[in-house]
Scaffold this motif. Sequence first.
Motif, PDB file in Angstrom:
ATOM      1  N   GLY A  68       2.269   6.067  -3.588  1.00  0.00           N
ATOM      2  CA  GLY A  68       3.096   7.123  -4.163  1.00  0.00           C
ATOM      3  C   GLY A  68       2.697   7.489  -5.581  1.00  0.00           C
ATOM      4  N   GLY A  69       2.031   6.576  -6.269  1.00  0.00           N
ATOM      5  CA  GLY A  69       1.615   6.839  -7.644  1.00  0.00           C
ATOM      6  C   GLY A  69       0.152   7.199  -7.781  1.00  0.00           C
ATOM      7  N   ALA A 120       0.837  -1.208   0.000  1.00  0.00           N
ATOM      8  CA  ALA A 120       0.000   0.000   0.000  1.00  0.00           C
ATOM      9  C   ALA A 120       0.866   1.250   0.000  1.00  0.00           C
ATOM     10  CB  ALA A 120      -0.923  -0.008   1.215  1.00  0.00           C
ATOM     11  N   ALA A 121       1.926   1.259   0.815  1.00  0.00           N
ATOM     12  CA  ALA A 121       2.799   2.427   0.892  1.00  0.00           C
ATOM     13  C   ALA A 121       3.496   2.699  -0.443  1.00  0.00           C
ATOM     14  CB  ALA A 121       3.837   2.221   1.994  1.00  0.00           C
ATOM     15  N   ALA A 153       7.513 -10.497  12.172  1.00  0.00           N
ATOM     16  CA  ALA A 153       7.116 -11.082  10.889  1.00  0.00           C
ATOM     17  C   ALA A 153       6.665 -10.009   9.914  1.00  0.00           C
ATOM     18  CB  ALA A 153       5.997 -12.107  11.112  1.00  0.00           C
ATOM     19  N   ALA A 154       5.994  -8.961  10.427  1.00  0.00           N
ATOM     20  CA  ALA A 154       5.545  -7.868   9.566  1.00  0.00           C
ATOM     21  C   ALA A 154       6.722  -7.134   8.944  1.00  0.00           C
ATOM     22  CB  ALA A 154       4.677  -6.894  10.369  1.00  0.00           C
ATOM     23  N   VAL A 155       7.779  -6.949   9.720  1.00  0.00           N
ATOM     24  CA  VAL A 155       8.983  -6.282   9.198  1.00  0.00           C
ATOM     25  C   VAL A 155       9.602  -7.110   8.070  1.00  0.00           C
ATOM     26  CG1 VAL A 155      11.358  -5.616   9.755  1.00  0.00           C
ATOM     27  CG2 VAL A 155       9.491  -5.018  11.322  1.00  0.00           C
ATOM     28  N   VAL A 156       9.637  -8.420   8.248  1.00  0.00           N
ATOM     29  CA  VAL A 156      10.184  -9.297   7.205  1.00  0.00           C
ATOM     30  C   VAL A 156       9.330  -9.199   5.939  1.00  0.00           C
ATOM     31  CG1 VAL A 156      10.675 -11.692   6.565  1.00  0.00           C
ATOM     32  CG2 VAL A 156      11.197 -10.875   8.873  1.00  0.00           C
ATOM     33  N   GLY A 157       8.018  -9.220   6.092  1.00  0.00           N
ATOM     34  CA  GLY A 157       7.125  -9.113   4.941  1.00  0.00           C
ATOM     35  C   GLY A 157       7.292  -7.787   4.219  1.00  0.00           C
ATOM     36  N   ALA A 158       7.381  -6.705   4.975  1.00  0.00           N
ATOM     37  CA  ALA A 158       7.547  -5.382   4.367  1.00  0.00           C
ATOM     38  C   ALA A 158       8.871  -5.292   3.616  1.00  0.00           C
ATOM     39  CB  ALA A 158       7.475  -4.305   5.449  1.00  0.00           C
ATOM     40  N   ALA A 159       9.915  -5.864   4.190  1.00  0.00           N
ATOM     41  CA  ALA A 159      11.229  -5.825   3.536  1.00  0.00           C
ATOM     42  C   ALA A 159      11.192  -6.554   2.196  1.00  0.00           C
ATOM     43  CB  ALA A 159      12.282  -6.455   4.448  1.00  0.00           C
TER      44      ALA A 159
END
Length: 314
Positions: free
Chosen positions: A126-127, A121-122, A294-300
């Motif tokens: 941006g577009g 989403a982030a 786990a969320a940080v890993v997914g975002a990365a």
Amino acid sequence: MTGLREWASLYLKGVAMGSADAVPGVSGGTIALIVGIYERLIAAVTAVDPARIRRLLAGARPANIPDARAAFHEIDGAFLFVLLAGIGTAVVAVLSGVDYLLETRPVATYGFFFGLIAASAAVLFGGVSLDTSRRKAAAIAGFSLAFLASGYASTALSSSPPVLFVAGAVAVSAMILPGVSGSLLLVVLGQYEYMSGTVSRFVDGLAAVALGNGTDALAETLPPVVTFLLGGLVGVFTIAHAVKYALAHARAATLAFLVSLIVGALRAPIVEVSIRLAESGETWSAAAPRFALAAVVGAALVLVLDRYSAGIEY
């Protein structure tokens, strides 16, 4: 003439797409862009229509074989067949693994999904331009639809044939859209965990039949799998074409709706984890560190994919 190496490469691209499609928050359409087959995929999918399907089926009669062969080439049939084989292989393999993780590590698994969705989403926002009332209305509608459905569907919708049919139509058509995950929409509709378990048991049923160990598992899972796939077939003919039309005639508003849909869907993993915690008696304060890591890993993972797809027109 396309060589074996080219077909193998296309199959592996399908595997990459299927792996992405099988997890919420990552779009198979984005992978298609990265590996350079998105335009060909859209052209092939939108070339499939009832008339060409009738011509293909008429090829069962020897006199109609030349015309059936021509229809097959018109829809880029060999390309679709090899690509779908790769996608199907990956979806079955990944969903079988996800089914195990949802059974044994639900908090971390949904945390990973949350990170995938949030980062997607982030990146996509941006577009998106919200400088007109029409686009703002589209964004509010997309967010509200996903947010409300995320809270309602998980507890209120059963996995009945009509629901599975609609879920298949929505999820499969979304697979060809960059940035929109078909599996994410299954989570919103409350059908992701059910379908991942069903696919896993379906594969086990096929193996049991092959080994002569009975047909019970296959008989149980075949109807929902077929219903879902039939919905997906209808979705390709209807929803995918409708979204393509909307992008062509109201691109900015449509993108605002689709991306806001992803933002609203962030509620879905939270709801799913809350249900699991209520069942187990664990508190959010105890589960939060696992969920966040786990969320940080997914975002990365999404940020890495975005780096490789930078500069590609969505």
